[in-house]
Design an enzyme around this catalytic site. Structure first.
Site, PDB file in Angstrom:
ATOM      1  N   LYS A 204       0.842  -1.213   0.000  1.00 42.33           N
ATOM      2  CA  LYS A 204       0.000   0.000   0.000  1.00 42.33           C
ATOM      3  C   LYS A 204       0.865   1.246   0.000  1.00 42.33           C
ATOM      4  O   LYS A 204       1.945   1.264   0.593  1.00 42.33           O
ATOM      5  CB  LYS A 204      -0.949  -0.004   1.207  1.00 42.33           C
ATOM      6  N   ASP A 234      -7.597  -0.611  13.573  1.00 38.06           N
ATOM      7  CA  ASP A 234      -8.079   0.602  14.235  1.00 38.06           C
ATOM      8  C   ASP A 234      -9.368   1.098  13.573  1.00 38.06           C
ATOM      9  O   ASP A 234     -10.458   0.768  14.017  1.00 38.06           O
ATOM     10  CB  ASP A 234      -6.974   1.664  14.216  1.00 38.06           C
TER      11      ASP A 234
END
Length: 336
Positions: A204, A234
């Site tokens: 990424k 998260d």
């Protein structure tokens, strides 16, 4: 060997259900009741934390069960103040059992004029009178070196390996373990080798913090059941985008195994509405009602592993034996 008849457990407010589960497992192993030490951990009107221990702990081997999860600052202060209370009450040894170690993502200076908060928290824990730390899946292995006291870092991957072998036993040859970024490759490779399957990586690129610009899959995932493995989830933005990217590359279905379900803000909604079949997390962080109600989120227990680790520390025997999924199979018997 300690002169005490049993280890003594005490808990803050961060994850009481896990602390109670650990005390039940310790009681089963010891063949005697090992309840949580009676104490009050509460707030004054101005939100200052106050701790009072109602039982005699002089000369005892104490274990404080307290994740430093959200609200991280309150839970961290509870841990430090409880340690101080036990030290001043003449406990012989204090072990901090932190199933989730908060501030771990601030483990280096990525740019100028930023703190290394994980090191600061390590200093505070040691200064509070804690003699050793027991934790699980630290965000970065080098955080153990931030402490000047012993740190036992347990791994969720042996427990995940047991779960995957059970849930995917008929199609293990079609399973590929996926790391959602290059930094997590070692964790993913380790789990892949435990269950004997292929490995892929999602590369990424971030434009800025919290936003992922583009993702590329390294490895062949066409027709495979992909299992994304990571230590922290998260806001779940990266996880959901990684799942979509894998499905776009021809993956049959996508599951995720994440140790610490931080699951802030929109995370649960994103996961519920995503193309992922399931997200498996541990109970290192107390799950919210929203998490418990989510259809595609499942929680695996860590109490059997933590209870055994506590008994091994108390007995003065090896904790690293728990890194082996064969050793854990006996501890988790009946769970699967």
């Amino acid at each position: 060997m300690h002169h005490q008849s049993q280890p003594k457990l005490i808990s803050g407010n961060a994850n009481l259900s896990l602390a109670r589960a650990i005390s039940r497992r310790v009681s089963m192993s010891r063949g005697m009741s090992v309840g949580l030490v009676d104490a009050r951990v509460e707030r004054f009107a101005d939100q200052e934390i106050f701790v009072e221990v109602y039982e005699n702990v002089r000369g005892e081997d104490m274990f404080i069960v307290q994740s430093t999860s959200n609200p991280a600052n309150d839970n961290l202060m509870e841990l430090l103040i409880m340690a101080d209370a036990l030290r001043r009450s003449s406990a012989s040894r204090v072990t901090g059992v932190l199933p989730y170690f908060g501030y771990a993502r601030q483990d280096r200076r990525a740019k100028a004029r930023t703190p290394i908060s994980a090191k600061l928290v390590a200093n505070m824990i040691a200064a509070s009178g804690i003699d050793r730390v027991l934790t699980m899946d630290l965000h970065a292995a080098q955080i153990q070196g931030f402490f000047d006291i012993p740190v036992d870092n347990l791994y969720a991957s042996p427990v995940f390996a047991l779960d995957i072998r059970h849930k995917f036993k008929k199609k293990l040859d079609k399973v590929t373990v996926v790391s959602p970024d290059v930094g997590g490759v070692a964790r993913a490779r380790e789990l892949a080798s435990r269950i004997g399957c292929a490995l892929a990586i999602v590369d990424k690129r971030r434009e800025k913090a919290g936003e992922v610009a583009e993702m590329t899959v390294i490895g062949d995932v066409a027709g495979q059941t992909c299992i994304i493995v990571d230590d922290i989830c998260d806001t779940a933005g990266t996880l959901v985008k990684a799942a979509d990217t894998l499905l776009g590359e021809g993956a049959k279905e996508v599951h995720a195994y994440i140790t610490h379900g931080v699951l802030s803000g929109p995370a649960v909604g994103r996961i519920t509405n995503s193309a992922m079949k399931s997200l498996v997390i541990t109970d290192s962080i107390e799950p919210s009602e929203e998490v418990k109600k989510a259809d595609n989120i499942r929680i695996v227990p860590t109490a059997p592993m933590f209870a055994q680790a506590i008994l091994n520390i108390w007995n003065g025997t090896s904790v690293s034996s728990l890194f082996n999924h064969e050793a854990l199979e006996a501890i988790y018997e009946g769970t699967y």
